[in-house]
Design an enzyme around this catalytic site. Sequence first.
Site, short mmCIF file in Angstrom:
data_model
loop_
_atom_site.label_atom_id
_atom_site.label_comp_id
_atom_site.label_asym_id
_atom_site.label_seq_id
_atom_site.Cartn_x
_atom_site.Cartn_y
_atom_site.Cartn_z
N LEU A 564 -13.80 -71.78 -2.85
CA LEU A 564 -14.45 -70.46 -2.96
C LEU A 564 -15.34 -70.20 -1.76
CD1 LEU A 564 -15.46 -70.41 -6.74
CD2 LEU A 564 -13.42 -69.46 -5.66
N ASP A 606 -16.90 -76.24 -6.10
CA ASP A 606 -16.26 -74.92 -6.08
C ASP A 606 -14.85 -75.03 -5.51
OD1 ASP A 606 -16.93 -75.59 -3.52
OD2 ASP A 606 -17.75 -73.62 -2.97
#
Length: 950
Positions: A564, A606
């Site tokens: 991300l 992430d």
Amino acid sequence: MSTESDYFSNLHAFPEESALAPALAAADIQTWDWDPASSRMRWSARDGGRPGPATYQSFLGQLHPADRQRVVDAIEAALGGGQTLYVEYRSLPEAGTPRWFLLAGSPIRDRQGRVQRMVGICQDITDYHDAIARLRRRELRHSEAEALVHLGSWELDVRTGMAAWSDEEYRLLGYQPGAVRPSYQKFLDAVHPEDRATMVLEIERALQGDADLYRVEHRVALADGGERHVLQQGRVSFDAEGRPARLIGTTLDITHRVQAEKALQDSRAQWDHIMDFFEDAVYVVDLDDRVVRANRAFYELTGLTAETALGRSIMDIMHPHGEPVPCPVCQARQRRRDTLVTLEADHPDNRFGRPIEIMVRMIRGSDGEISAVLMALRDLTRTRATEDELRRLNAHIRLLMESAGEGIYGIDRQGRCTFINSAALRMLGLERDQVLGQPIQTLIRCETDGEAAAADDDALVFSVMASGRGGRSEAELLRRSDGECFPVEYSAYPTAENDQVTGAVVVFRDVTEARELNRRMDYLATHDALTGLVNRHAFEQRLRRALEASNRHGSEHVLCYLDLDQFKVVNDTCGHVAGDELLRQLSTLLHERIRHTDMLGRLGGDEFGVLLEDCQTGEALRIAQELARTVQEFRFMWENKTFSLGVSIGLAAIDRSTRDVGTALAQADAACYMAKEAGRNRIHLYQRDDVETAQRHGEMQWVSRLQEALAQDHFCLRYQIIEPTSGAAEGLHCEMLVALCNRGAEMIPPGAFLPAAERYNLMPAIDRWVVNAVLDWLQASPGVREQLALCSINLSGTSLSDEEFHGFLVRRIRASGVPAQMLCFEITETAAVTNLSAAIRLIRELKQLGCRFALDDFGSGMSSFGYLKELPVDYLKIDGAFVKDILNDPVDRAMVTAIRDIGHVMGIRTIAEFVESEAIRAVLQEIGVDYVQGYGVAWPQLLPPAGEPL
């Protein structure tokens, strides 16, 4: 020129022409004369015999081939002057067997020593050889006879000391026949030292005339350390003056007899010992009722001794006052009938005043006839007490069964229930009278998947009775009275009487809740607790199976690596709680965008992975674009704040050319990195000839570099001092730091290569190198051990979760001899929290040895204080991010103060890292932090050679 007749006319006259002729003829002796120059031979006449050979060659032709060369050698030796000719030989027979002759002679030489001729005699010695052969055969038969009965013979001339032994006598005395010269001393040497004096005494008595024939049993000491038992017999012959002249005798091997007698004695002793071991009174009476044998218990019971009991009538012993009617025991004995009689304490024929049991058994010989009576008397007082105790124990067992939480029931051989406890009835929903006496399997065994239950004899409890061994099943279903089935752990054990299986006992436990808990634990072990997606471990397992399918079937797959973009903004702005919620929402959206055959997993903070099975790269790019669009369109709202994100996606094709799981992840990770480098929120497909990916691979070269360093020992150790803020002298406290020694002698700090080592799972190997190097250095530096109070060693997260590393660490510490309390192991907070159970297990295991633990980078996580209760550490190393700005940032100072306070409340000392100046040190001392570490305290130094001080 002289003629042949001239030559013979010059020879001396042959013996037949002399007065010796009759004597030589009577002895069957011929004379001969041989001229070596002409080879001519002349022989005296033999009565009735053929004339002698005329030449040397014809003489040799008459010899037996086996003796010919030996005769030639003897003649040549005599001609050479070495010796007189004297040789025996056989002649070729005219008929029958060869005859033996003795050839003797000597050469006649001239004044210069040259041989002129050779003269001699030849005698027929066949009769002599035959006599010698007969004598040898007789001796052989005699020797074989002696060997057969192990009887040796010997003779000693007392006056001269000369002795003669037969071959068997040699063997019986432990010698090889002919190996030693027989003598009286050699005989005594063979006698066992403990028996030698007795042997000499008996022989001396015989020599003095005190015994006409002496017999002595003694032992022979053998060369191998063993013994032989013999019977020595001897007789002395005396001369006319009465003086001992000759001693003759025999030696008989009696080892087997002695061993048999000893075995018999041992057998009797064993019988006595065994009988004395019994607490029952055991005795044997003959057919006249006389006691012939008894054990210790009999004597103790009757108060008699062997002297007063053996040979005495059993009636006088057991019924000293007589009896009007024979007791049942006497009747059985008199009627020669086996029986078992029990007499209570008040029975009139019981003279002992306590309950007894008497056994009567007939003893029969090999012909079946009764030869004696065996009797045994047992005191039943203890047995009756045992029976009472057994009844109390059974009542106790019933109470325990009724108190048990597990279901317990028993069955007989036919499967009918014999007992059942309350817990079983409660779990089954039945009443006791519904079960007892009934075939319980038909009542409680559950049908499986709508099919009829298997036959009763297929059930575990019946197989246990058939095999006689206990068994266990964890896949059994039982049926309640309402028809509902429930899973149980089920054990069955056979019951037996007199070695015969009589039934079985079953113990079961309802595991419905345990199964659900295990299912939940299995789920947690393979899924991310935050998002519910599969975790990295489960994802790698699925990836490994996909890779195996590619290798076997040639199928193609694609691995997507998602990272991300801008996620840190949410964490930094709104905190980790908001970040966690974002990940949960986004995980749900991403999962909806993949195919049902694909797998989405959370690989890190992430970072996500998607495994697209049976997928071409074109389709994979389309799915990746859909995932990127989903992330880009997603809006996350938190406390009136709205955030938009992006995602960088790296794709790597998986086919037969993909080496392993690590390679696949590395390729996808490298492609994701390139997507980020290209501006983020992009998709990059890994290509083997991609220049940019090749650049990323340059970073991955650390893998081979580190592997080479491990193989060739290119690592080195540095140490950094940790000082107490109080200034108190506690001994040196230092942290060991690993570095890579470059080929050009440049030292590469750990920050340059440890991320690559962690990424590619090389940290356990590096940690092993560090542990070995530190312990080896401490082992070889006893002076440093006296100087050093604590030595800290860093452990990585991957080592923390490696069970094999745990075992290595414990074994290595124990083997090193280094005091365990000198060692402190540092683990980062992130590694400890990620591998919490493994961390707790390792800490407890090493603390049992005496080691200490420090939690590194403490305070970097939001849940730091929450997890601290679970981790039994000794030191908290405060994250340097809070320390380096403590002079200017009140929040950092508050965080350090809070960590110090909670540590001291829990009895944990605190260490501040990144102490770069005296001013920072002063503030930390004021706050009450226990220790400081950093460039402002001491720079890292290269570890000196073993034995040199720090």
